[in-house]
Design a protein around this motif. Structure first.
Motif, mmCIF file in Angstrom:
data_model
loop_
_atom_site.group_PDB
_atom_site.id
_atom_site.type_symbol
_atom_site.label_atom_id
_atom_site.label_comp_id
_atom_site.label_asym_id
_atom_site.label_seq_id
_atom_site.Cartn_x
_atom_site.Cartn_y
_atom_site.Cartn_z
ATOM 1 N N LYS A 1 -22.354 -32.590 10.113
ATOM 2 C CA LYS A 1 -22.341 -31.491 9.141
ATOM 3 C C LYS A 1 -20.919 -30.944 8.938
ATOM 4 C CE LYS A 1 -27.092 -29.908 10.003
ATOM 5 N NZ LYS A 1 -27.631 -30.226 8.676
ATOM 6 N N THR A 2 -20.174 -30.872 10.040
ATOM 7 C CA THR A 2 -18.793 -30.370 9.961
ATOM 8 C C THR A 2 -17.920 -31.315 9.147
ATOM 9 O OG1 THR A 2 -19.019 -29.276 12.102
ATOM 10 C CG2 THR A 2 -16.785 -29.675 11.328
ATOM 11 N N GLN A 3 -18.077 -32.618 9.389
ATOM 12 C CA GLN A 3 -17.279 -33.600 8.646
ATOM 13 C C GLN A 3 -17.597 -33.572 7.149
ATOM 14 O OE1 GLN A 3 -17.863 -37.391 10.548
ATOM 15 N NE2 GLN A 3 -16.589 -36.873 12.314
ATOM 16 N N ALA A 4 -18.887 -33.425 6.830
ATOM 17 C CA ALA A 4 -19.290 -33.359 5.422
ATOM 18 C C ALA A 4 -18.662 -32.136 4.751
ATOM 19 C CB ALA A 4 -20.815 -33.293 5.321
ATOM 20 N N PHE A 5 -18.658 -31.014 5.462
ATOM 21 C CA PHE A 5 -18.058 -29.795 4.912
ATOM 22 C C PHE A 5 -16.544 -29.973 4.738
ATOM 23 C CE2 PHE A 5 -15.930 -25.703 5.772
ATOM 24 C CZ PHE A 5 -16.338 -25.009 4.645
ATOM 25 N N GLN A 6 -15.905 -30.564 5.736
ATOM 26 C CA GLN A 6 -14.453 -30.773 5.654
ATOM 27 C C GLN A 6 -14.086 -31.695 4.492
ATOM 28 O OE1 GLN A 6 -13.715 -32.139 9.658
ATOM 29 N NE2 GLN A 6 -13.232 -30.079 10.409
ATOM 30 N N ARG A 7 -14.948 -32.672 4.207
ATOM 31 C CA ARG A 7 -14.705 -33.557 3.056
ATOM 32 C C ARG A 7 -14.781 -32.769 1.745
ATOM 33 N NH1 ARG A 7 -17.634 -37.416 6.155
ATOM 34 N NH2 ARG A 7 -19.583 -36.853 5.111
ATOM 35 N N GLU A 8 -15.765 -31.877 1.682
ATOM 36 C CA GLU A 8 -15.896 -31.029 0.487
ATOM 37 C C GLU A 8 -14.669 -30.160 0.295
ATOM 38 O OE1 GLU A 8 -19.516 -29.011 -1.028
ATOM 39 O OE2 GLU A 8 -20.419 -29.693 0.853
ATOM 40 N N VAL A 9 -14.181 -29.581 1.393
ATOM 41 C CA VAL A 9 -12.995 -28.715 1.326
ATOM 42 C C VAL A 9 -11.778 -29.531 0.880
ATOM 43 C CG1 VAL A 9 -11.369 -27.323 2.675
ATOM 44 C CG2 VAL A 9 -13.841 -27.059 3.030
ATOM 45 N N ALA A 10 -11.618 -30.721 1.453
ATOM 46 C CA ALA A 10 -10.477 -31.578 1.100
ATOM 47 C C ALA A 10 -10.537 -31.986 -0.369
ATOM 48 C CB ALA A 10 -10.474 -32.815 1.997
ATOM 49 N N GLN A 11 -11.748 -32.296 -0.843
ATOM 50 C CA GLN A 11 -11.921 -32.680 -2.251
ATOM 51 C C GLN A 11 -11.548 -31.521 -3.176
ATOM 52 O OE1 GLN A 11 -15.932 -33.798 -3.246
ATOM 53 N NE2 GLN A 11 -15.322 -34.894 -5.086
ATOM 54 N N TYR A 12 -11.968 -30.322 -2.798
ATOM 55 C CA TYR A 12 -11.647 -29.148 -3.616
ATOM 56 C C TYR A 12 -10.140 -28.896 -3.631
ATOM 57 C CZ TYR A 12 -10.724 -24.301 -4.701
ATOM 58 O OH TYR A 12 -10.190 -23.162 -5.234
ATOM 59 N N GLN A 13 -9.493 -29.051 -2.454
ATOM 60 C CA GLN A 13 -8.055 -28.798 -2.368
ATOM 61 C C GLN A 13 -7.263 -29.761 -3.255
ATOM 62 O OE1 GLN A 13 -7.572 -29.055 1.892
ATOM 63 N NE2 GLN A 13 -7.776 -26.838 2.190
ATOM 64 N N GLN A 14 -7.780 -30.981 -3.405
ATOM 65 C CA GLN A 14 -7.112 -31.954 -4.261
ATOM 66 C C GLN A 14 -7.267 -31.598 -5.736
ATOM 67 O OE1 GLN A 14 -8.854 -35.702 -3.145
ATOM 68 N NE2 GLN A 14 -7.550 -35.967 -1.332
ATOM 69 N N GLN A 15 -8.401 -30.957 -6.066
ATOM 70 C CA GLN A 15 -8.714 -30.689 -7.475
ATOM 71 C C GLN A 15 -8.407 -29.264 -7.923
ATOM 72 O OE1 GLN A 15 -12.885 -31.559 -7.605
ATOM 73 N NE2 GLN A 15 -12.609 -33.788 -7.595
ATOM 74 N N GLN A 16 -8.131 -28.371 -6.983
ATOM 75 C CA GLN A 16 -8.080 -26.949 -7.336
ATOM 76 C C GLN A 16 -7.055 -26.605 -8.417
ATOM 77 O OE1 GLN A 16 -7.034 -24.428 -4.043
ATOM 78 N NE2 GLN A 16 -5.463 -25.817 -3.273
ATOM 79 N N ASN A 17 -5.928 -27.313 -8.432
ATOM 80 C CA ASN A 17 -4.892 -26.999 -9.431
ATOM 81 C C ASN A 17 -5.293 -27.403 -10.847
ATOM 82 O OD1 ASN A 17 -3.228 -25.936 -7.461
ATOM 83 N ND2 ASN A 17 -2.231 -27.906 -7.040
ATOM 84 N N THR A 18 -6.282 -28.296 -10.957
ATOM 85 C CA THR A 18 -6.709 -28.756 -12.280
ATOM 86 C C THR A 18 -7.961 -28.020 -12.766
ATOM 87 O OG1 THR A 18 -8.113 -30.494 -11.352
ATOM 88 C CG2 THR A 18 -5.801 -31.054 -11.786
ATOM 89 N N LEU A 19 -8.510 -27.150 -11.913
ATOM 90 C CA LEU A 19 -9.758 -26.449 -12.275
ATOM 91 C C LEU A 19 -9.462 -25.114 -12.937
ATOM 92 C CD1 LEU A 19 -11.825 -27.022 -8.982
ATOM 93 C CD2 LEU A 19 -12.097 -28.224 -11.161
ATOM 94 N N PRO A 20 -10.318 -24.710 -13.867
ATOM 95 C CA PRO A 20 -10.182 -23.372 -14.463
ATOM 96 C C PRO A 20 -10.371 -22.311 -13.379
ATOM 97 C CG PRO A 20 -11.789 -24.706 -15.669
ATOM 98 C CD PRO A 20 -11.432 -25.450 -14.423
ATOM 99 N N ALA A 21 -9.829 -21.133 -13.585
ATOM 100 C CA ALA A 21 -9.856 -20.054 -12.596
ATOM 101 C C ALA A 21 -11.284 -19.681 -12.193
ATOM 102 C CB ALA A 21 -9.130 -18.826 -13.133
#
Length: 201
Positions: free
Chosen positions: A86-106
């Motif tokens: 469960k922790t690894q799945a959550f960390q993957r989600e966080v990493a994915q968001y960090q990669q995309q956050q600059n391209t996402l609307p506020a």
């Protein structure tokens, strides 16, 4: 978020605390004598009235305790594996968001961050609940172990005519000395293991 490994040291403590008065009134008592040296092997008889068992040996040779240890270790590893996944799945989600956050609307960034924060809280709560469940299991098993040993010793002492059965653990005992001729550990282990084998049939 690392799950703490639960140990069974409490079980050793439980057995070390077994001090059973096997008189008609079934009262508990205390004494200040135990083991260290033995010059001659003597047969313990009812006239001795007080005997002892070595709780360290009892735990290492009592099959029920060994099976219990294995069972709790399996449960702990399963809980740790589940939590790790469960922790690894959550960390993957966080990493994915960090990669995309600059391209996402506020507004989407804010919504995603709120969702991840909720997930993190849920994960922490899940970890705490899983740890508490293991502790409850451990406490219940510890009580069963204590009851098994105490009940057997009551019957054993009554049959042999002993008034009290004490426990001795090296480095963790109020008993400073007793003649080793009063040591009934081996006989008690045989009896406990025989009773456990009969239960499993």
């Amino acid at each position: 978020m690392k799950m703490n490994t639960l140990k069974l040291s409490g079980l050793a403590t439980a057995v070390a605390l077994v001090s059973v008065m096997a008189s008609c009134q079934n009262k508990e008592g205390a004494a200040t004598t135990t083991t260290n040296t033995k010059s001659e092997t003597a047969t313990v008889t009812g006239k001795d009235q007080i005997v002892y068992v070595n709780s360290d040996s009892l735990l290492t040779k009592y099959q029920y305790f060994k099976d219990l240890q294995a069972k709790m270790e399996t449960k702990t590893k399963a809980a740790q594996g589940d939590m790790g996944a469960k922790t690894q799945a959550f960390q993957r989600e966080v990493a994915q968001y960090q990669q995309q956050q600059n391209t996402l609307p506020a507004d989407q960034r804010a919504a995603t961050e709120q969702r991840l924060a909720r997930k993190q809280q849920e994960l922490q709560a899940y970890q705490q609940n899983a740890g508490s469940a293991l502790q409850r299991d451990q406490a219940a098993e510890q009580e069963k172990l204590y009851d098994k040993v105490a009940d057997y010793l009551k019957t054993y002492a009554k049959k042999k005519g002993f008034k009290m059965v004490l426990t001795y653990a090296k480095g963790n005992s109020a008993i400073l000395f007793a003649d080793e001729s009063l040591d009934v550990t081996s006989e008690v282990i045989v009896g406990l293991n025989d009773a456990y084998k009969a239960e499993k049939k």
